[in-house]
Design a protein around this motif. Structure first.
Motif, PDB file in Angstrom:
ATOM      1  N   PHE A 165       0.822  -1.205   0.000  1.00  0.00           N
ATOM      2  CA  PHE A 165       0.000   0.000   0.000  1.00  0.00           C
ATOM      3  C   PHE A 165       0.860   1.261   0.000  1.00  0.00           C
ATOM      4  CE2 PHE A 165      -3.334  -2.958   1.441  1.00  0.00           C
ATOM      5  CZ  PHE A 165      -4.353  -2.576   0.583  1.00  0.00           C
ATOM      6  N   LYS A 166       1.996   1.203   0.657  1.00  0.00           N
ATOM      7  CA  LYS A 166       2.909   2.354   0.610  1.00  0.00           C
ATOM      8  C   LYS A 166       3.269   2.685  -0.845  1.00  0.00           C
ATOM      9  CE  LYS A 166       7.644   3.669   1.875  1.00  0.00           C
ATOM     10  NZ  LYS A 166       8.910   3.192   2.497  1.00  0.00           N
ATOM     11  N   ALA A 167       3.619   1.650  -1.604  1.00  0.00           N
ATOM     12  CA  ALA A 167       3.993   1.858  -3.005  1.00  0.00           C
ATOM     13  C   ALA A 167       2.808   2.366  -3.826  1.00  0.00           C
ATOM     14  CB  ALA A 167       4.542   0.561  -3.598  1.00  0.00           C
ATOM     15  N   VAL A 168       1.610   1.854  -3.545  1.00  0.00           N
ATOM     16  CA  VAL A 168       0.411   2.306  -4.266  1.00  0.00           C
ATOM     17  C   VAL A 168       0.196   3.806  -4.057  1.00  0.00           C
ATOM     18  CG1 VAL A 168      -2.119   2.206  -4.290  1.00  0.00           C
ATOM     19  CG2 VAL A 168      -0.784   0.091  -4.322  1.00  0.00           C
ATOM     20  N   PHE A 169       0.293   4.258  -2.807  1.00  0.00           N
ATOM     21  CA  PHE A 169       0.072   5.676  -2.516  1.00  0.00           C
ATOM     22  C   PHE A 169       1.198   6.539  -3.085  1.00  0.00           C
ATOM     23  CE2 PHE A 169      -2.849   3.926   0.663  1.00  0.00           C
ATOM     24  CZ  PHE A 169      -3.928   4.788   0.514  1.00  0.00           C
ATOM     25  N   LYS A 170       2.412   6.023  -3.084  1.00  0.00           N
ATOM     26  CA  LYS A 170       3.526   6.790  -3.659  1.00  0.00           C
ATOM     27  C   LYS A 170       3.383   6.892  -5.179  1.00  0.00           C
ATOM     28  CE  LYS A 170       7.737   6.063  -2.183  1.00  0.00           C
ATOM     29  NZ  LYS A 170       8.957   5.352  -1.756  1.00  0.00           N
ATOM     30  N   LYS A 171       3.040   5.786  -5.821  1.00  0.00           N
ATOM     31  CA  LYS A 171       3.001   5.753  -7.282  1.00  0.00           C
ATOM     32  C   LYS A 171       1.799   6.502  -7.856  1.00  0.00           C
ATOM     33  CE  LYS A 171       3.399   2.625 -11.227  1.00  0.00           C
ATOM     34  NZ  LYS A 171       4.697   3.178 -11.678  1.00  0.00           N
ATOM     35  N   LEU A 172       0.631   6.283  -7.269  1.00  0.00           N
ATOM     36  CA  LEU A 172      -0.592   6.839  -7.836  1.00  0.00           C
ATOM     37  C   LEU A 172      -0.953   8.219  -7.296  1.00  0.00           C
ATOM     38  CD1 LEU A 172      -2.956   3.717  -7.963  1.00  0.00           C
ATOM     39  CD2 LEU A 172      -1.357   4.555  -9.699  1.00  0.00           C
ATOM     40  N   PHE A 173      -0.477   8.542  -6.089  1.00  0.00           N
ATOM     41  CA  PHE A 173      -0.943   9.772  -5.450  1.00  0.00           C
ATOM     42  C   PHE A 173       0.183  10.696  -4.996  1.00  0.00           C
ATOM     43  CE2 PHE A 173      -4.118   6.448  -4.782  1.00  0.00           C
ATOM     44  CZ  PHE A 173      -5.210   7.030  -5.414  1.00  0.00           C
ATOM     45  N   GLU A 174       1.401  10.421  -5.445  1.00  0.00           N
ATOM     46  CA  GLU A 174       2.536  11.328  -5.278  1.00  0.00           C
ATOM     47  C   GLU A 174       2.922  11.576  -3.816  1.00  0.00           C
ATOM     48  OE1 GLU A 174       1.331  14.747  -7.473  1.00  0.00           O
ATOM     49  OE2 GLU A 174       1.533  13.759  -9.415  1.00  0.00           O
ATOM     50  N   PHE A 175       2.738  10.578  -2.966  1.00  0.00           N
ATOM     51  CA  PHE A 175       3.216  10.688  -1.595  1.00  0.00           C
ATOM     52  C   PHE A 175       4.710  10.380  -1.547  1.00  0.00           C
ATOM     53  CE2 PHE A 175      -1.269  10.315  -0.604  1.00  0.00           C
ATOM     54  CZ  PHE A 175      -1.406  11.066   0.557  1.00  0.00           C
ATOM     55  N   ARG A 176       5.374  10.932  -0.516  1.00  0.00           N
ATOM     56  CA  ARG A 176       6.786  10.670  -0.278  1.00  0.00           C
ATOM     57  C   ARG A 176       7.013  10.444   1.212  1.00  0.00           C
ATOM     58  NH1 ARG A 176       6.274   9.966  -4.765  1.00  0.00           N
ATOM     59  NH2 ARG A 176       7.275  10.936  -6.573  1.00  0.00           N
ATOM     60  N   GLU A 177       8.108   9.746   1.563  1.00  0.00           N
ATOM     61  CA  GLU A 177       8.425   9.531   2.968  1.00  0.00           C
ATOM     62  C   GLU A 177       8.587  10.868   3.685  1.00  0.00           C
ATOM     63  OE1 GLU A 177       9.829   7.800   0.606  1.00  0.00           O
ATOM     64  OE2 GLU A 177       9.875   5.669   1.114  1.00  0.00           O
ATOM     65  N   SER A 178       8.155  10.911   4.944  1.00  0.00           N
ATOM     66  CA  SER A 178       8.257  12.143   5.734  1.00  0.00           C
ATOM     67  C   SER A 178       8.909  11.840   7.074  1.00  0.00           C
ATOM     68  CB  SER A 178       6.864  12.741   5.974  1.00  0.00           C
ATOM     69  OG  SER A 178       6.938  13.855   6.831  1.00  0.00           O
ATOM     70  N   ARG A 179       9.791  12.724   7.496  1.00  0.00           N
ATOM     71  CA  ARG A 179      10.417  12.610   8.813  1.00  0.00           C
ATOM     72  C   ARG A 179       9.759  13.538   9.830  1.00  0.00           C
ATOM     73  NH1 ARG A 179      14.147   8.484  10.069  1.00  0.00           N
ATOM     74  NH2 ARG A 179      14.820   7.656   8.071  1.00  0.00           N
ATOM     75  N   SER A 180       8.886  14.392   9.368  1.00  0.00           N
ATOM     76  CA  SER A 180       8.183  15.304  10.267  1.00  0.00           C
ATOM     77  C   SER A 180       6.702  14.962  10.261  1.00  0.00           C
ATOM     78  CB  SER A 180       8.387  16.757   9.819  1.00  0.00           C
ATOM     79  OG  SER A 180       7.832  16.955   8.530  1.00  0.00           O
ATOM     80  N   SER A 181       6.025  15.346  11.311  1.00  0.00           N
ATOM     81  CA  SER A 181       4.601  15.040  11.397  1.00  0.00           C
ATOM     82  C   SER A 181       3.856  16.238  11.954  1.00  0.00           C
ATOM     83  CB  SER A 181       4.367  13.819  12.292  1.00  0.00           C
ATOM     84  OG  SER A 181       4.867  14.066  13.598  1.00  0.00           O
ATOM     85  N   PRO A 182       2.575  16.406  11.585  1.00  0.00           N
ATOM     86  CA  PRO A 182       1.774  17.498  12.139  1.00  0.00           C
ATOM     87  C   PRO A 182       1.369  17.170  13.569  1.00  0.00           C
ATOM     88  CG  PRO A 182       0.400  16.105  10.787  1.00  0.00           C
ATOM     89  CD  PRO A 182       1.805  15.564  10.675  1.00  0.00           C
TER      90      PRO A 182
END
Length: 342
Positions: free
Chosen positions: A116-133
């Motif tokens: 699912f990580k790859a699906v969201f990265k590939k289709l929806f342009e997500f990237r790993e984040s080291r910061s959080s809201p």
């Protein structure tokens, strides 16, 4: 046993509570302190490590609780113990009042997580984040322990993908997480629950609704609304039939098998599948196929890494076709806060 956390702990001082000064205490001292507890004490602490140790030792019994002094609400230590891998119980007091668009997705295991990580990265342009809201800081910053994946998109949408322990773990974590939001007074906007259809979809729906029955909820076009949080089920059930493969029940591996077939890798390794089938004298399990595919693809990492790599390198049209056929695309796009892919 009671553990008191949060900034308003003073109100419990006249109830015989033991304030635990965690500063400059090493783990041996913490372990020794917990070993000497009888089980009827009230402990005030802001030490996550001490909370974890006490929860591990006193996770049985409904009377063993963690009380968040700022809301006066509580979790059982069993719930605390089950959530300990990724939930920072805010023992230092106060969640920043941010309202970033956030999604938490519970999945069965680490291979599911990487898919699912790859699906969201590939289709929806997500990237790993080291910061959080602020409203994602309930998650401990334990990237070195690789407990979960935290992603972010340029438009400010955050996504945490958290592996559980099987279908039952996904459903259990959903209930515990909703309880934690109520106790600690924070909120995420959407929670996805990716579960295999072990028997039929009705049974999967019943297990989710059984957990949600502990809360006030209403149905939506995508799932259920609990307070301000929408719960979106992703039911995984796309059988893969092949004369060499022993298919028993739907899993994320089936989605990978369909993708291997569409990308042409399954036919490339078919001679190897036939040879292994004859050598073993039985049909192959999906994982047998995955390890052969991993080797043929030239990936020398682990299976989780292969899932992520193969999905990321697959053709857009093939991945989208499989997700549509599996009736997952609508829910995944909603969790991604995207109308781009239908």
């Amino acid at each position: 046993m009671r553990i008191i956390t949060g900034k308003d702990y003073e109100k419990f001082m006249d109830e015989g509570a033991i304030p635990f000064p965690e500063c400059r205490k090493n783990r041996e001292e913490l372990v020794g302190f917990v070993k000497n507890l009888r089980g009827d004490e009230t402990i005030i602490t802001s030490s996550l490590e001490l909370v974890d140790l006490i929860a591990s030792n006193f996770k049985k019994g409904e009377d063993n609780v963690l009380i968040y002094s700022e809301t006066g609400k509580s979790l059982t230590l069993k719930e605390v113990y089950e959530l300990r891998k990724y939930l920072d119980f805010d023992v230092r007091g106060g969640f920043p009042k941010e309202n970033a668009r956030t999604t938490v997705l519970f999945v069965e295991g680490k291979t599911d997580s990487k898919f699912f990580k790859a699906v969201f990265k590939k289709l929806f342009e997500f990237r790993e984040s080291r910061s959080s809201p602020g409203n994602l800081r309930f998650i401990e910053r334990v990237f070195e322990r690789d407990n979960f994946d935290l992603l972010k998109r340029e438009d400010g949408v955050y996504l945490a993908i958290i592996p559980s322990e099987g279908n039952s773990g996904v459903i259990r974590n959903l209930g515990n997480f909703l309880r934690a939001m109520d106790v600690f007074g924070f909120n995420v906007h959407r929670i996805g629950v990716a579960v295999d259809i072990d028997e039929d979809e009705k049974s999967a729906i019943a297990s989710i609704e059984g957990t949600l029955s502990r809360f006030d909820y209403e149905k939506t076009d995508y799932g259920y609304l609990v307070g301000e949080t929408e719960v979106v089920p992703l039911f995984i059930g796309l059988p893969f039939r092949d004369e060499l493969i022993d298919w028993k029940k739907p899993t994320v591996e089936d989605l990978m098998l369909h993708l291997l077939a569409k990308e042409g890798l399954l036919e490339r390794i078919r001679p190897g599948l036939k040879a292994l089938n004859e050598n073993l004298g039985r049909k192959l399990k999906p994982k047998d196929v995955m390890y052969l595919a991993l080797s043929a693809y030239g990936h020398w990492g682990n299976l989780e890494g292969f899932y992520e790599l193969f999905v990321m390198r697959s053709r857009f049209r093939n991945l989208k076709a499989i997700l549509r056929e599996a009736k997952l695309m609508k829910g995944i796009a909603h969790l991604a806060w995207s109308e781009k892919v239908k």
